[in-house]
Design a protein around this motif. Structure first.
Motif, PDB file in Angstrom:
ATOM      1  N   LYS A 129      -6.916  27.140  31.823  1.00 34.30           N
ATOM      2  CA  LYS A 129      -6.849  28.304  32.011  1.00 34.30           C
ATOM      3  C   LYS A 129      -4.870  28.369  32.423  1.00 34.30           C
ATOM      4  O   LYS A 129      -4.369  29.163  31.237  1.00 34.30           O
ATOM      5  CB  LYS A 129      -7.245  29.204  33.325  1.00 34.30           C
ATOM      6  N   GLU A 130      -4.465  27.392  32.710  1.00 35.76           N
ATOM      7  CA  GLU A 130      -2.899  27.120  32.288  1.00 35.76           C
ATOM      8  C   GLU A 130      -2.306  27.388  31.628  1.00 35.76           C
ATOM      9  O   GLU A 130      -1.288  28.114  30.992  1.00 35.76           O
ATOM     10  CB  GLU A 130      -2.860  25.737  33.422  1.00 35.76           C
ATOM     11  N   ARG A 131      -3.206  26.619  30.572  1.00 30.09           N
ATOM     12  CA  ARG A 131      -2.150  26.663  29.172  1.00 30.09           C
ATOM     13  C   ARG A 131      -2.099  28.050  28.266  1.00 30.09           C
ATOM     14  O   ARG A 131      -1.337  27.989  28.272  1.00 30.09           O
ATOM     15  CB  ARG A 131      -3.620  25.513  28.188  1.00 30.09           C
ATOM     16  N   LEU A 132      -3.713  28.663  28.435  1.00 31.88           N
ATOM     17  CA  LEU A 132      -3.230  29.252  27.715  1.00 31.88           C
ATOM     18  C   LEU A 132      -2.098  31.015  28.634  1.00 31.88           C
ATOM     19  O   LEU A 132      -1.527  31.192  28.003  1.00 31.88           O
ATOM     20  CB  LEU A 132      -4.879  30.147  27.967  1.00 31.88           C
ATOM     21  N   GLN A 133      -2.033  30.759  29.464  1.00 35.16           N
ATOM     22  CA  GLN A 133      -1.266  31.550  30.824  1.00 35.16           C
ATOM     23  C   GLN A 133       0.127  31.169  30.271  1.00 35.16           C
ATOM     24  O   GLN A 133       1.093  31.501  29.502  1.00 35.16           O
ATOM     25  CB  GLN A 133      -0.724  31.383  31.855  1.00 35.16           C
ATOM     26  N   VAL A 134       0.686  29.480  29.748  1.00 35.48           N
ATOM     27  CA  VAL A 134       1.617  29.246  29.686  1.00 35.48           C
ATOM     28  C   VAL A 134       1.805  29.598  27.355  1.00 35.48           C
ATOM     29  O   VAL A 134       3.397  29.592  27.598  1.00 35.48           O
ATOM     30  CB  VAL A 134       1.906  27.397  29.162  1.00 35.48           C
ATOM     31  N   ASP A 135       0.958  29.523  26.990  1.00 43.12           N
ATOM     32  CA  ASP A 135       1.269  29.649  25.531  1.00 43.12           C
ATOM     33  C   ASP A 135       1.736  30.862  25.978  1.00 43.12           C
ATOM     34  O   ASP A 135       2.001  31.741  24.758  1.00 43.12           O
ATOM     35  CB  ASP A 135       0.058  29.396  25.242  1.00 43.12           C
ATOM     36  N   ARG A 136       0.691  32.012  26.026  1.00 44.55           N
ATOM     37  CA  ARG A 136       1.054  32.991  26.146  1.00 44.55           C
ATOM     38  C   ARG A 136       2.628  33.693  26.597  1.00 44.55           C
ATOM     39  O   ARG A 136       3.449  34.399  25.860  1.00 44.55           O
ATOM     40  CB  ARG A 136       0.435  34.519  27.444  1.00 44.55           C
ATOM     41  N   MET A 137       3.133  33.185  28.072  1.00 42.63           N
ATOM     42  CA  MET A 137       4.234  32.967  28.105  1.00 42.63           C
ATOM     43  C   MET A 137       5.525  32.747  26.986  1.00 42.63           C
ATOM     44  O   MET A 137       6.925  33.153  27.309  1.00 42.63           O
ATOM     45  CB  MET A 137       4.900  32.593  28.889  1.00 42.63           C
ATOM     46  N   ARG A 138       5.000  31.934  26.448  1.00 36.15           N
ATOM     47  CA  ARG A 138       5.830  31.275  25.628  1.00 36.15           C
ATOM     48  C   ARG A 138       6.364  32.086  24.254  1.00 36.15           C
ATOM     49  O   ARG A 138       7.030  31.946  24.267  1.00 36.15           O
ATOM     50  CB  ARG A 138       4.839  30.248  25.392  1.00 36.15           C
ATOM     51  N   ALA A 139       4.899  32.722  23.772  1.00 31.94           N
ATOM     52  CA  ALA A 139       4.905  33.078  22.488  1.00 31.94           C
ATOM     53  C   ALA A 139       6.014  34.588  23.303  1.00 31.94           C
ATOM     54  O   ALA A 139       6.396  35.084  22.315  1.00 31.94           O
ATOM     55  CB  ALA A 139       3.616  33.857  22.367  1.00 31.94           C
ATOM     56  N   LYS A 140       5.409  35.545  24.346  1.00 28.34           N
ATOM     57  CA  LYS A 140       6.490  36.195  24.924  1.00 28.34           C
ATOM     58  C   LYS A 140       7.562  36.090  24.648  1.00 28.34           C
ATOM     59  O   LYS A 140       8.523  37.637  24.382  1.00 28.34           O
ATOM     60  CB  LYS A 140       6.441  37.182  25.792  1.00 28.34           C
ATOM     61  N   LEU A 141       7.672  35.545  25.473  1.00 26.98           N
ATOM     62  CA  LEU A 141       9.539  34.672  24.875  1.00 26.98           C
ATOM     63  C   LEU A 141      10.048  34.572  24.283  1.00 26.98           C
ATOM     64  O   LEU A 141      11.266  35.045  23.530  1.00 26.98           O
ATOM     65  CB  LEU A 141       9.607  33.881  26.204  1.00 26.98           C
ATOM     66  N   GLU A 142       9.101  33.635  22.908  1.00 27.16           N
ATOM     67  CA  GLU A 142       9.508  33.657  21.871  1.00 27.16           C
ATOM     68  C   GLU A 142       9.969  35.120  20.985  1.00 27.16           C
ATOM     69  O   GLU A 142      10.592  35.250  20.162  1.00 27.16           O
ATOM     70  CB  GLU A 142       8.634  32.971  20.618  1.00 27.16           C
ATOM     71  N   LYS A 143       9.011  36.076  21.197  1.00 29.15           N
ATOM     72  CA  LYS A 143       9.505  37.534  20.527  1.00 29.15           C
ATOM     73  C   LYS A 143      10.632  37.902  20.450  1.00 29.15           C
ATOM     74  O   LYS A 143      11.022  38.272  20.341  1.00 29.15           O
ATOM     75  CB  LYS A 143       8.107  38.128  20.821  1.00 29.15           C
ATOM     76  N   ASN A 144      10.690  37.945  22.054  1.00 25.50           N
ATOM     77  CA  ASN A 144      11.875  38.477  22.426  1.00 25.50           C
ATOM     78  C   ASN A 144      13.309  38.002  21.723  1.00 25.50           C
ATOM     79  O   ASN A 144      14.041  38.761  21.999  1.00 25.50           O
ATOM     80  CB  ASN A 144      11.214  39.288  23.433  1.00 25.50           C
ATOM     81  N   LEU A 145      13.293  36.513  22.654  1.00 27.48           N
ATOM     82  CA  LEU A 145      14.256  36.301  22.857  1.00 27.48           C
ATOM     83  C   LEU A 145      14.170  34.526  22.050  1.00 27.48           C
ATOM     84  O   LEU A 145      15.392  33.734  22.261  1.00 27.48           O
ATOM     85  CB  LEU A 145      14.327  35.289  24.561  1.00 27.48           C
ATOM     86  N   GLY A 146      13.729  34.290  20.990  1.00 29.43           N
ATOM     87  CA  GLY A 146      13.785  33.491  20.153  1.00 29.43           C
ATOM     88  C   GLY A 146      14.345  33.184  19.626  1.00 29.43           C
ATOM     89  O   GLY A 146      15.774  32.509  19.442  1.00 29.43           O
ATOM     90  N   SER A 147      15.282  33.740  18.994  1.00 33.87           N
ATOM     91  CA  SER A 147      16.423  34.082  17.795  1.00 33.87           C
ATOM     92  C   SER A 147      17.725  33.447  18.779  1.00 33.87           C
ATOM     93  O   SER A 147      18.675  33.620  18.244  1.00 33.87           O
ATOM     94  CB  SER A 147      16.746  34.985  17.225  1.00 33.87           C
ATOM     95  N   ILE A 148      17.608  33.959  20.098  1.00 33.21           N
ATOM     96  CA  ILE A 148      18.907  33.818  21.026  1.00 33.21           C
ATOM     97  C   ILE A 148      18.459  32.829  21.813  1.00 33.21           C
ATOM     98  O   ILE A 148      19.983  32.175  22.009  1.00 33.21           O
ATOM     99  CB  ILE A 148      19.367  34.959  21.544  1.00 33.21           C
ATOM    100  N   SER A 149      17.635  31.762  21.667  1.00 36.25           N
ATOM    101  CA  SER A 149      17.862  30.309  22.153  1.00 36.25           C
ATOM    102  C   SER A 149      18.399  29.375  21.889  1.00 36.25           C
ATOM    103  O   SER A 149      19.043  29.194  23.524  1.00 36.25           O
ATOM    104  CB  SER A 149      16.286  29.930  21.796  1.00 36.25           C
ATOM    105  N   GLU A 150      19.526  29.223  20.713  1.00 30.24           N
ATOM    106  CA  GLU A 150      20.797  28.048  20.851  1.00 30.24           C
ATOM    107  C   GLU A 150      22.238  29.235  21.505  1.00 30.24           C
ATOM    108  O   GLU A 150      22.868  28.735  21.161  1.00 30.24           O
ATOM    109  CB  GLU A 150      20.943  28.368  19.389  1.00 30.24           C
ATOM    110  N   MET A 151      21.834  30.302  21.678  1.00 30.92           N
ATOM    111  CA  MET A 151      23.028  31.151  22.307  1.00 30.92           C
ATOM    112  C   MET A 151      23.647  30.878  23.872  1.00 30.92           C
ATOM    113  O   MET A 151      23.035  31.314  24.570  1.00 30.92           O
ATOM    114  CB  MET A 151      23.337  32.502  22.224  1.00 30.92           C
ATOM    115  N   THR A 152      24.158  30.274  23.746  1.00 28.08           N
ATOM    116  CA  THR A 152      25.079  29.405  24.991  1.00 28.08           C
ATOM    117  C   THR A 152      25.272  30.034  26.123  1.00 28.08           C
ATOM    118  O   THR A 152      25.993  29.613  27.166  1.00 28.08           O
ATOM    119  CB  THR A 152      24.807  27.869  25.677  1.00 28.08           C
ATOM    120  N   ARG A 153      26.696  30.610  25.319  1.00 28.65           N
ATOM    121  CA  ARG A 153      27.273  31.837  25.755  1.00 28.65           C
ATOM    122  C   ARG A 153      27.963  32.611  25.462  1.00 28.65           C
ATOM    123  O   ARG A 153      27.039  33.205  24.400  1.00 28.65           O
ATOM    124  CB  ARG A 153      29.571  31.017  25.976  1.00 28.65           C
ATOM    125  N   MET A 154      28.346  34.054  25.731  1.00 25.00           N
ATOM    126  CA  MET A 154      28.243  35.791  25.702  1.00 25.00           C
ATOM    127  C   MET A 154      28.292  35.566  24.565  1.00 25.00           C
ATOM    128  O   MET A 154      29.652  34.816  23.713  1.00 25.00           O
ATOM    129  CB  MET A 154      29.078  35.752  26.450  1.00 25.00           C
TER     130      MET A 154
END
Length: 233
Positions: free
Chosen positions: A106-131
């Motif tokens: 159950k915990e793995r499923l929750q973690v995977d869902r959270m990771r997928a949601k973040l990846e969808k919205n923020l994946g392309s800016i994961s390397e953007m460390t500053r403004m």
């Protein structure tokens, strides 16, 4: 947009393409300089006909992009956005070091869902460390929140601006049709090519600096050798 409109025909405004070309050249020059300085330009396009084009071209140029929903506070609350990105990195580390396997199903499923949601919205800016140093926006009416945040922080805005928009708050206006995928591709491709040119300039300058440093080191060594030989004499 009156200064950029050539004529009106059957209720449709025709953009003056001579002005589009001039403004695009001006924007390209500024984008090239930003990229050459080593700073990032954030590309923003969430409309259906633009998102794939921007994702491909901005990604190919090594620039961050937002093609899903604009995360509220992306710029004005950048610290919180960075925390969300760090959560993604934490999950990735858990999978590498084995901690992920110690979680329940159950915990793995929750973690995977959270990771997928973040990846969808923020994946392309994961390397953007500053403004980002600037924003490139397709459709300022649709992306009005991004425009407002950039204005609040004084971040320069490059944008495709159609005849239904107000260009007043845009630093680099590119008068163009922001609904047609062909038009979007032409403008964004020109912008990302300018970014690539800037990055190449940066690489060339870095390459030119290295031989100079080596020469200086060799010269210093030679001087030391001469000095030590004179002392021995």
């Amino acid at each position: 947009m009156a200064p950029y409109i050539y004529m009106e025909r059957n209720g449709i405004h025709i953009i003056n393409l001579y002005k589009t070309t001039a403004k695009l050249d001006e924007a390209k020059d500024a984008l090239r300089k930003i990229a050459a300085s080593g700073r990032k330009i954030l590309f923003v396009a969430t409309k259906k006909q633009a998102k794939d084009i921007v994702a491909d071209l901005a990604g190919d140029a090594g620039m961050p992009y937002i093609t899903e929903r604009w995360p509220g506070g992306m710029l004005t609350n950048f610290v919180t956005i960075r925390k969300a990105v760090k959560k993604m990195a934490t999950v990735d580390r858990m999978k590498k070091d084995g901690r992920y396997e110690t979680l329940s199903k159950k915990e793995r499923l929750q973690v995977d869902r959270m990771r997928a949601k973040l990846e969808k919205n923020l994946g392309s800016i994961s390397e953007m460390t500053r403004m980002p140093a600037a924003l490139f926006i397709v459709d300022t009416v649709r992306e009005h929140i991004a425009v407002a945040e950039a204005l609040k922080l004084g971040i320069p805005i490059f944008a495709m601006v159609d005849t239904n928009a107000n260009p007043r708050d845009i630093d680099y206006v590119i008068p163009s049709n922001d609904d047609a995928s062909k038009s979007i591709e032409i403008i964004v491709k020109a912008a990302t090519n300018a970014v690539k040119e800037g990055l190449e300039e940066r690489k060339t300058e870095a390459g030119d600096d290295q031989p100079k440093e080596k020469k200086e080191k060799k010269a210093k060594k030679a001087k030391k050798a001469v000095a030590s030989s004179e002392e021995e004499e």
